[in-house]
Design a protein around this motif. Structure first.
Motif, PDB file in Angstrom:
ATOM      1  N   ALA A  38       0.808  -1.228   0.000  1.00  0.00           N
ATOM      2  CA  ALA A  38       0.000   0.000   0.000  1.00  0.00           C
ATOM      3  C   ALA A  38       0.842   1.279   0.000  1.00  0.00           C
ATOM      4  O   ALA A  38       0.314   2.376  -0.162  1.00  0.00           O
ATOM      5  CB  ALA A  38      -0.924  -0.005   1.217  1.00  0.00           C
ATOM      6  N   LEU A  39       2.142   1.175   0.158  1.00  0.00           N
ATOM      7  CA  LEU A  39       3.001   2.373   0.169  1.00  0.00           C
ATOM      8  C   LEU A  39       3.007   3.023  -1.216  1.00  0.00           C
ATOM      9  O   LEU A  39       2.790   2.347  -2.224  1.00  0.00           O
ATOM     10  CB  LEU A  39       4.432   1.996   0.572  1.00  0.00           C
ATOM     11  N   SER A  40       3.279   4.331  -1.264  1.00  0.00           N
ATOM     12  CA  SER A  40       3.358   5.019  -2.556  1.00  0.00           C
ATOM     13  C   SER A  40       4.629   4.564  -3.284  1.00  0.00           C
ATOM     14  O   SER A  40       5.534   3.992  -2.663  1.00  0.00           O
ATOM     15  CB  SER A  40       3.401   6.534  -2.337  1.00  0.00           C
ATOM     16  N   LEU A  41       4.706   4.872  -4.564  1.00  0.00           N
ATOM     17  CA  LEU A  41       5.896   4.488  -5.349  1.00  0.00           C
ATOM     18  C   LEU A  41       7.166   5.081  -4.757  1.00  0.00           C
ATOM     19  O   LEU A  41       8.204   4.428  -4.666  1.00  0.00           O
ATOM     20  CB  LEU A  41       5.747   4.979  -6.789  1.00  0.00           C
ATOM     21  N   GLU A  42       7.053   6.341  -4.342  1.00  0.00           N
ATOM     22  CA  GLU A  42       8.209   7.031  -3.754  1.00  0.00           C
ATOM     23  C   GLU A  42       8.647   6.354  -2.448  1.00  0.00           C
ATOM     24  O   GLU A  42       9.837   6.136  -2.209  1.00  0.00           O
ATOM     25  CB  GLU A  42       7.795   8.473  -3.475  1.00  0.00           C
ATOM     26  N   GLU A  43       7.653   5.997  -1.637  1.00  0.00           N
ATOM     27  CA  GLU A  43       7.962   5.329  -0.365  1.00  0.00           C
ATOM     28  C   GLU A  43       8.592   3.952  -0.616  1.00  0.00           C
ATOM     29  O   GLU A  43       9.534   3.560   0.070  1.00  0.00           O
ATOM     30  CB  GLU A  43       6.686   5.165   0.478  1.00  0.00           C
ATOM     31  N   LYS A  44       8.049   3.247  -1.615  1.00  0.00           N
ATOM     32  CA  LYS A  44       8.597   1.919  -1.923  1.00  0.00           C
ATOM     33  C   LYS A  44      10.052   2.025  -2.365  1.00  0.00           C
ATOM     34  O   LYS A  44      10.887   1.210  -1.985  1.00  0.00           O
ATOM     35  CB  LYS A  44       7.777   1.252  -3.030  1.00  0.00           C
ATOM     36  N   TRP A 271       5.610  10.913  10.010  1.00  0.00           N
ATOM     37  CA  TRP A 271       4.717  10.406   8.963  1.00  0.00           C
ATOM     38  C   TRP A 271       3.632  11.419   8.646  1.00  0.00           C
ATOM     39  O   TRP A 271       3.166  12.129   9.536  1.00  0.00           O
ATOM     40  CB  TRP A 271       4.098   9.055   9.373  1.00  0.00           C
ATOM     41  N   LEU A 276      -1.498   8.978   3.960  1.00  0.00           N
ATOM     42  CA  LEU A 276      -1.537   8.996   2.494  1.00  0.00           C
ATOM     43  C   LEU A 276      -2.356   7.822   1.975  1.00  0.00           C
ATOM     44  O   LEU A 276      -2.986   7.892   0.943  1.00  0.00           O
ATOM     45  CB  LEU A 276      -0.113   8.860   1.932  1.00  0.00           C
ATOM     46  N   HIS A 277      -2.291   6.711   2.718  1.00  0.00           N
ATOM     47  CA  HIS A 277      -2.957   5.488   2.254  1.00  0.00           C
ATOM     48  C   HIS A 277      -3.615   4.814   3.439  1.00  0.00           C
ATOM     49  O   HIS A 277      -3.023   3.955   4.072  1.00  0.00           O
ATOM     50  CB  HIS A 277      -1.957   4.541   1.597  1.00  0.00           C
TER      51      HIS A 277
END
Ligand code: ZN
Length: 278
Positions: A38-44, A271, A276-277
Protein backbone atom coordinates in the motif's frame (compact mmCIF):
# COMPACT_ATOMS: atom_id res chain seq x y z
CA UNK A 1 29.31 -2.34 21.12
CA UNK A 2 32.86 -1.00 21.48
CA UNK A 3 33.52 2.33 19.68
CA UNK A 4 36.28 0.82 17.54
CA UNK A 5 33.92 -1.88 16.28
CA UNK A 6 31.23 0.70 15.49
CA UNK A 7 33.78 2.83 13.63
CA UNK A 8 35.13 -0.17 11.77
CA UNK A 9 31.64 -1.26 10.72
CA UNK A 10 30.81 2.26 9.52
CA UNK A 11 34.04 2.38 7.52
CA UNK A 12 33.43 -1.07 6.07
CA UNK A 13 29.85 -0.08 5.13
CA UNK A 14 31.24 2.99 3.34
CA UNK A 15 33.96 1.11 1.49
CA UNK A 16 31.94 -1.91 0.30
CA UNK A 17 29.34 -1.09 -2.34
CA UNK A 18 25.73 -1.71 -1.26
CA UNK A 19 24.36 -4.56 -3.43
CA UNK A 20 20.99 -3.94 -5.09
CA UNK A 21 18.02 -6.08 -4.09
CA UNK A 22 16.94 -8.28 -7.04
CA UNK A 23 13.60 -7.07 -8.46
CA UNK A 24 11.85 -10.45 -8.33
CA UNK A 25 12.68 -10.88 -4.63
CA UNK A 26 11.66 -7.30 -3.83
CA UNK A 27 8.29 -7.67 -5.60
CA UNK A 28 7.66 -10.99 -3.88
CA UNK A 29 8.12 -9.45 -0.40
CA UNK A 30 6.00 -6.38 -1.26
CA UNK A 31 3.17 -8.48 -2.65
CA UNK A 32 3.07 -10.71 0.39
CA UNK A 33 2.54 -7.82 2.83
CA UNK A 34 -0.51 -5.59 2.23
CA UNK A 35 0.91 -2.70 4.28
CA UNK A 36 4.11 -2.65 2.19
CA UNK A 37 2.17 -2.99 -1.03
CA UNK A 38 0.00 0.00 0.00
CA UNK A 39 3.00 2.37 0.17
CA UNK A 40 3.36 5.02 -2.56
CA UNK A 41 5.90 4.49 -5.35
CA UNK A 42 8.21 7.03 -3.75
CA UNK A 43 7.96 5.33 -0.37
CA UNK A 44 8.60 1.92 -1.92
CA UNK A 45 11.73 3.11 -3.67
CA UNK A 46 13.03 4.65 -0.43
CA UNK A 47 12.18 1.47 1.46
CA UNK A 48 14.12 -0.56 -1.08
CA UNK A 49 17.20 1.63 -0.63
CA UNK A 50 16.87 1.45 3.18
CA UNK A 51 16.43 -2.34 3.07
CA UNK A 52 19.56 -2.72 0.91
CA UNK A 53 21.57 -0.66 3.42
CA UNK A 54 20.09 -2.65 6.28
CA UNK A 55 21.04 -5.98 4.68
CA UNK A 56 24.51 -4.57 4.01
CA UNK A 57 25.07 -3.52 7.63
CA UNK A 58 23.47 -6.37 9.56
CA UNK A 59 24.48 -9.96 10.12
CA UNK A 60 21.76 -12.60 10.15
CA UNK A 61 22.20 -15.94 11.86
CA UNK A 62 19.83 -18.85 12.22
CA UNK A 63 19.41 -20.71 15.51
CA UNK A 64 18.70 -24.43 15.92
CA UNK A 65 19.88 -25.27 12.42
CA UNK A 66 17.71 -22.67 10.64
CA UNK A 67 19.22 -21.32 7.42
CA UNK A 68 18.20 -17.66 6.90
CA UNK A 69 17.75 -17.28 3.14
CA UNK A 70 17.49 -14.04 1.12
CA UNK A 71 13.69 -14.02 1.20
CA UNK A 72 13.64 -14.32 5.01
CA UNK A 73 16.31 -11.66 5.47
CA UNK A 74 14.50 -9.23 3.14
CA UNK A 75 11.13 -9.92 4.83
CA UNK A 76 12.74 -8.80 8.09
CA UNK A 77 14.75 -5.90 6.59
CA UNK A 78 11.80 -4.35 4.74
CA UNK A 79 9.54 -4.37 7.81
CA UNK A 80 12.32 -3.14 10.11
CA UNK A 81 12.93 -0.17 7.80
CA UNK A 82 9.30 1.03 7.56
CA UNK A 83 9.62 3.21 10.71
CA UNK A 84 12.67 4.90 9.11
CA UNK A 85 10.90 6.03 5.90
CA UNK A 86 10.47 9.66 6.98
CA UNK A 87 13.49 9.99 9.28
CA UNK A 88 15.70 11.85 6.78
CA UNK A 89 17.83 10.42 3.97
CA UNK A 90 18.61 6.70 4.01
CA UNK A 91 22.11 6.88 5.53
CA UNK A 92 20.88 9.19 8.31
CA UNK A 93 17.73 7.19 9.01
CA UNK A 94 19.54 3.84 9.15
CA UNK A 95 21.79 5.27 11.90
CA UNK A 96 18.85 4.74 14.28
CA UNK A 97 19.87 1.06 14.16
CA UNK A 98 23.65 1.56 14.37
CA UNK A 99 23.99 0.28 17.95
CA UNK A 100 23.88 -3.40 16.94
CA UNK A 101 24.72 -5.73 14.07
CA UNK A 102 23.31 -9.18 14.85
CA UNK A 103 19.84 -10.49 14.06
CA UNK A 104 19.18 -14.02 15.29
CA UNK A 105 16.28 -15.93 13.76
CA UNK A 106 14.78 -18.95 15.52
CA UNK A 107 12.60 -21.38 13.57
CA UNK A 108 9.82 -21.50 16.19
CA UNK A 109 8.73 -19.81 19.40
CA UNK A 110 11.56 -19.38 21.87
CA UNK A 111 11.44 -20.53 25.45
CA UNK A 112 13.46 -18.35 27.80
CA UNK A 113 13.84 -17.93 31.55
CA UNK A 114 13.47 -14.31 32.59
CA UNK A 115 13.40 -12.36 35.86
CA UNK A 116 9.92 -11.04 36.62
CA UNK A 117 9.63 -8.11 39.03
CA UNK A 118 6.68 -8.80 41.30
CA UNK A 119 6.78 -5.49 43.19
CA UNK A 120 8.02 -4.80 46.73
CA UNK A 121 11.52 -5.80 45.56
CA UNK A 122 10.46 -9.40 44.83
CA UNK A 123 11.94 -10.98 41.74
CA UNK A 124 10.92 -14.43 40.52
CA UNK A 125 12.11 -16.46 37.56
CA UNK A 126 9.60 -17.57 34.96
CA UNK A 127 9.79 -19.56 31.78
CA UNK A 128 8.31 -17.49 28.97
CA UNK A 129 7.36 -18.12 25.35
CA UNK A 130 8.89 -15.39 23.21
CA UNK A 131 8.19 -14.40 19.59
CA UNK A 132 11.03 -11.90 19.62
CA UNK A 133 13.35 -9.98 21.87
CA UNK A 134 15.39 -6.79 21.55
CA UNK A 135 18.41 -6.23 23.75
CA UNK A 136 19.72 -2.77 24.59
CA UNK A 137 22.84 -2.18 22.43
CA UNK A 138 22.60 -5.89 21.56
CA UNK A 139 21.07 -8.17 18.93
CA UNK A 140 17.44 -8.57 17.92
CA UNK A 141 16.07 -12.11 18.18
CA UNK A 142 13.02 -13.11 16.15
CA UNK A 143 10.91 -16.23 15.65
CA UNK A 144 10.41 -17.04 11.98
CA UNK A 145 7.16 -18.87 12.82
CA UNK A 146 5.83 -15.61 14.32
CA UNK A 147 6.94 -13.56 11.29
CA UNK A 148 5.67 -15.97 8.64
CA UNK A 149 1.98 -15.91 9.60
CA UNK A 150 -0.98 -15.19 7.34
CA UNK A 151 -0.26 -11.60 6.16
CA UNK A 152 -3.94 -10.75 5.63
CA UNK A 153 -4.80 -11.71 9.22
CA UNK A 154 -1.79 -9.72 10.45
CA UNK A 155 -2.95 -6.70 8.43
CA UNK A 156 -6.43 -6.90 9.97
CA UNK A 157 -5.04 -7.19 13.49
CA UNK A 158 -2.35 -4.60 12.83
CA UNK A 159 0.51 -6.80 13.98
CA UNK A 160 4.14 -7.36 12.99
CA UNK A 161 6.64 -8.94 15.38
CA UNK A 162 9.46 -7.37 13.32
CA UNK A 163 8.12 -3.82 13.74
CA UNK A 164 7.45 -4.57 17.42
CA UNK A 165 11.06 -5.52 18.19
CA UNK A 166 12.64 -2.76 16.09
CA UNK A 167 10.43 -0.14 17.73
CA UNK A 168 11.75 -1.39 21.09
CA UNK A 169 15.23 -0.71 19.66
CA UNK A 170 14.17 2.85 18.73
CA UNK A 171 12.67 3.27 22.24
CA UNK A 172 15.99 2.07 23.77
CA UNK A 173 18.08 4.74 22.03
CA UNK A 174 17.72 7.00 25.09
CA UNK A 175 18.00 4.26 27.75
CA UNK A 176 15.97 1.13 28.45
CA UNK A 177 12.65 0.27 26.80
CA UNK A 178 10.06 2.30 28.72
CA UNK A 179 7.69 3.68 26.08
CA UNK A 180 9.47 7.07 26.12
CA UNK A 181 11.65 7.26 23.01
CA UNK A 182 13.81 10.29 22.20
CA UNK A 183 11.52 12.81 20.49
CA UNK A 184 12.70 14.66 17.37
CA UNK A 185 13.38 18.41 17.64
CA UNK A 186 10.20 20.44 17.19
CA UNK A 187 7.99 17.39 17.92
CA UNK A 188 4.40 18.33 16.94
CA UNK A 189 5.47 21.97 16.65
CA UNK A 190 6.44 22.14 20.35
CA UNK A 191 9.75 23.99 20.64
CA UNK A 192 10.77 23.21 24.26
CA UNK A 193 11.97 19.59 24.68
CA UNK A 194 10.57 19.40 28.24
CA UNK A 195 7.12 20.48 27.00
CA UNK A 196 7.22 17.91 24.19
CA UNK A 197 8.08 15.18 26.65
CA UNK A 198 5.27 16.28 28.94
CA UNK A 199 2.78 16.09 26.06
CA UNK A 200 4.03 12.61 25.17
CA UNK A 201 3.89 11.39 28.77
CA UNK A 202 0.42 12.78 29.38
CA UNK A 203 -1.12 11.22 26.25
CA UNK A 204 0.53 7.80 26.62
CA UNK A 205 -0.12 7.44 30.36
CA UNK A 206 -3.79 8.22 29.85
CA UNK A 207 -4.13 5.86 26.88
CA UNK A 208 -2.26 3.05 28.65
CA UNK A 209 -4.53 3.27 31.71
CA UNK A 210 -7.63 3.34 29.50
CA UNK A 211 -6.35 0.31 27.56
CA UNK A 212 -5.46 -1.68 30.67
CA UNK A 213 -8.87 -0.98 32.14
CA UNK A 214 -10.63 -2.09 28.95
CA UNK A 215 -8.55 -5.29 28.74
CA UNK A 216 -9.34 -6.14 32.39
CA UNK A 217 -13.07 -5.60 31.73
CA UNK A 218 -12.88 -7.79 28.63
CA UNK A 219 -11.09 -10.58 30.53
CA UNK A 220 -13.22 -10.48 33.67
CA UNK A 221 -16.67 -9.54 32.39
CA UNK A 222 -16.53 -10.64 28.76
CA UNK A 223 -16.85 -7.10 27.38
CA UNK A 224 -15.62 -6.44 23.85
CA UNK A 225 -11.83 -6.16 23.87
CA UNK A 226 -10.33 -2.99 22.35
CA UNK A 227 -8.68 -3.30 18.93
CA UNK A 228 -5.01 -3.62 19.79
CA UNK A 229 -2.94 -6.60 20.92
CA UNK A 230 -3.79 -7.28 24.59
CA UNK A 231 -0.08 -7.88 25.23
CA UNK A 232 0.24 -4.08 25.21
CA UNK A 233 -1.46 -4.00 28.63
CA UNK A 234 1.55 -5.68 30.30
CA UNK A 235 3.80 -2.56 30.43
CA UNK A 236 4.09 0.96 28.92
CA UNK A 237 7.03 -0.24 26.75
CA UNK A 238 4.87 -3.04 25.31
CA UNK A 239 1.94 -0.67 24.77
CA UNK A 240 4.24 1.61 22.74
CA UNK A 241 5.60 -1.32 20.66
CA UNK A 242 2.11 -2.76 20.05
CA UNK A 243 0.80 0.70 19.06
CA UNK A 244 3.72 1.11 16.62
CA UNK A 245 2.84 -2.23 14.99
CA UNK A 246 -0.76 -1.14 14.48
CA UNK A 247 0.26 2.36 13.27
CA UNK A 248 2.46 0.96 10.49
CA UNK A 249 0.49 -2.16 9.57
CA UNK A 250 -3.10 -0.83 9.66
CA UNK A 251 -2.91 2.93 10.04
CA UNK A 252 -6.51 3.53 8.92
CA UNK A 253 -7.94 1.46 11.78
CA UNK A 254 -5.33 2.69 14.27
CA UNK A 255 -6.05 6.36 13.51
CA UNK A 256 -9.76 5.65 13.93
CA UNK A 257 -9.40 3.77 17.24
CA UNK A 258 -6.57 5.79 18.80
CA UNK A 259 -6.51 9.26 17.16
CA UNK A 260 -4.46 10.79 19.98
CA UNK A 261 -1.75 8.10 19.69
CA UNK A 262 -1.81 8.34 15.89
CA UNK A 263 -0.87 12.02 16.25
CA UNK A 264 1.97 11.14 18.64
CA UNK A 265 3.43 8.42 16.39
CA UNK A 266 3.06 10.54 13.24
CA UNK A 267 5.04 13.23 15.11
CA UNK A 268 7.70 10.76 16.28
CA UNK A 269 8.23 9.09 12.89
CA UNK A 270 7.47 12.25 10.80
CA UNK A 271 4.72 10.41 8.96
CA UNK A 272 2.22 12.47 6.96
CA UNK A 273 -1.15 13.22 8.56
CA UNK A 274 -3.79 12.48 7.44
CA UNK A 275 -2.44 9.13 6.20
CA UNK A 276 -1.54 9.00 2.49
CA UNK A 277 -2.96 5.49 2.25
CA UNK A 278 -5.50 4.73 4.98
ZN1 ZN B 1 7.87 -6.34 23.38
Amino acid sequence: MAWWRRTWLKLRARVRPVPEIPSSLWLHVLQRHPFLQALSLEEKSKLRALSALFLHNKQFSGANGLVVDDRMALTIAAQACVPLLYRGDASRAIALYDDFVGIVVHPGTMVATRDVHEGAGLVSQRRMMLEGEAMERGPVTLSWAAIDQNPTAQAERGTSVVIHEFCHKIDMRNGGADGYPALPAGFLGIQAAAEARKAWEHTWTQAFEQFRHAITKAERFGETAPWLDAYGATAPAEFFAVACEAFFVNRGRFAHEWPQLDRMLAGLFHWPTPPLHP
